[in-house]
Design a protein around this motif. Structure first.
Motif: not given
Length: 510
Positions: A182, A418, A325, A276, A415, A279
């Protein structure tokens, strides 16, 4: 927040403060006719409180000024300070609304040639930001500019030339963008922060309390250095460059200042582009709902408010989708499509009592700029159990000179944080572009972020230690400029000094 709005705010505020000073009554005998009853100063203050409660903000300011004069004359410093703060709060409540109806109409005609009477009436009657004081409707200072933001076709006519959108889109449209992130493409910035207050603008006595903003370490902003801080003998706390907000806290004895007060800091940091967009929805882990950071970023705060109405709307936006997400992505596009950018009266929103959270203000009125859009995004996410926050600092994506800005982040287990930037994405609607480039630009800022950033705070309303005094009238929502508190100044020193701070940055050798 928007620099143009801040500049106009300062000019209007200065004029209004001068007018307020002219309304101050002549000092009177503070002795009471009845020793058991309130003094004339107390009565004036009480009338100010009642006037404010009745939305008579200008009258309230006059009554508080009368009380301040009487308390000062009687040598009651504590009550004089309370009355002075009330003057500032009343002034900040209405100062960004300088137009009556006729002046608002004139501003629209001057800014938008050819605008019809019907369009003016529709805008002022149903969509313009207003405040009522003394039963008179007053209009926000950017009433005309906001008309353009709400009417992209008109906005595009005025930005057809002079906007280098290829420069603005250099990250979103890059053909060499890495496929995986990222954190990529580091850029080292170096520069100077400078606060300069003219000697004649300083109070004659007392202590200046100054919270001076600094860059902060984040996942995307690393190797922060702060050197050559001015006036080290007056530093009480900091410098802090880790945690939720960057700053150094000064207490400066005014009597020790010879000439202008100048505080500078040499800063440097490495900023990373954030990618990102790859994902995998299936790899988003479950949240640890007992984690302190999860609890912090899913609750209501001063300006990110989770209400039943916000929660209901968020559920409507995401429908049957349960992946956090994809939910966040749906909220991002919903704000772009439903809540067009507009300049807002941050000073009034911050000072007004009872307090209205900025996210709620946008949710209820449809008006909001970068900060307010980011706060509403965070409120929607938090209402669904998705940790989210509004980051503040500066951007260099629009031009090389740093401009105050806010954007947002949401957290995905596995992750990290974001990013997205609703406001920069929406800028693509303000210019004429091929539709595929406009779409690509908005898609980039849905889960990626350029490296042309300077982060000062990881969230709106980030706490500091020492904290801003509860009774001080200071701009609490952001720390893009120094917070300045003085108990001895008889004018709103923080407001008058907002234009006294600046940051210069250059790209340093890697």
């Amino acid at each position: 927040m928007n620099h143009r709005s801040t500049t106009a705010l300062l000019v209007i505020s200065a004029l209004l403060l001068l007018l307020a000073a002219g309304c101050t009554t002549t000092p009177q005998d503070t002795k009471t006719l009845d020793a058991s009853g309130p003094s004339p100063a107390d009565e004036a203050y009480a009338r100010g409180v009642a006037g404010y409660a009745d939305a008579n903000y200008r009258i309230a300011e006059e009554r508080f000024a009368e009380a301040y004069t009487l308390y000062t004359g009687a040598g009651d410093a504590d009550k004089a300070l309370t009355a002075r703060n009330a003057i500032f709060r009343a002034n900040r409540t209405y100062m960004e609304y300088p137009f009556d109806r006729a002046a608002a109409e004139a501003a629209l005609r001057e800014r938008i040639p050819g605008i019809t009477d019907a369009a003016i009436a529709e805008w002022l009657d149903t969509r313009a930001q207003t405040i009522v004081s003394e039963n008179e409707t007053l209009y926000y200072l950017d009433v005309a500019e906001n008309y353009l933001f709400a009417h992209p076709d008109e906005k595009q006519k005025q930005t057809a030339s002079g906007v280098d959108f290829d420069y603005i889109g250099r990250y979103a449209w890059s053909e060499n963008r890495p496929e995986h992130g990222p954190y990529v493409n580091p850029v080292r910035y170096a520069g100077v922060e400078r606060l300069e207050i003219a000697h004649e603008a300083l109070p004659s006595t007392g202590i200046l309390k100054i919270w001076f903003p600094l860059p902060i370490e984040t996942d995307s902003q690393r190797n922060v250095t702060v050197t050559n801080l001015s006036c080290p003998e007056y530093i009480v706390a900091g410098p802090f460059t880790t945690g939720s907000i960057g700053y150094v806290y000064y207490e400066v004895p005014v009597g020790a200042v010879n000439g202008d007060l100048v505080i500078t800091a040499d800063i440097a940091f490495t900023s990373y582009e954030q990618i990102f967009e790859d994902i995998d929805q299936a790899l988003v882990a479950e949240y640890d709902t007992s984690d302190p950071e999860y609890l912090l970023y899913t609750k209501s705060e001063r300006n990110i408010e989770v209400t039943d109405a916000v929660r209901e709307k968020a559920r409507e936006i995401v429908g049957n989708e349960t992946n956090p997400h994809l939910q966040a992505q749906m909220i991002y596009y919903h704000i772009i499509e439903t809540y067009p950018y507009s300049l807002v009266p941050h000073g009034s929103l911050d000072a007004r009592e009872p307090k209205v959270a900025e996210s709620t203000y946008m949710f209820e009125t449809g008006h909001g700029d970068c900060g307010t859009q980011s706060m509403l995004f965070a409120a929607f996410c938090r209402s669904l159990g998705i940790p989210a926050r509004a980051l503040g600092g500066y951007q260099m994506i629009m031009a090389e000179t740093p401009g105050g800005h806010f954007w947002a982040e949401y957290y995905l287990p596995g992750y990290g944080w974001v990013p997205n930037d609703v406001t920069v994405a929406e800028a693509a609607d303000w210019v004429v572009l091929p539709e595929e480039k406009r779409t690509a630009f908005k898609d980039y800022y849905a889960a990626n972020l350029d490296s042309a950033r300077l982060v000062i705070q990881k969230n709106i309303d980030a706490p500091m230690d020492p904290a801003l005094p509860d009774d001080a009238v200071t701009f609490r929502v952001v720390r893009q400029v120094p917070a300045i508190v003085s108990d001895t100044a008889d004018y709103d020193i923080e407001l008058s000094c907002m234009g006294c701070f600046g940051i210069s940055l250059t790209v340093a050798d890697q």
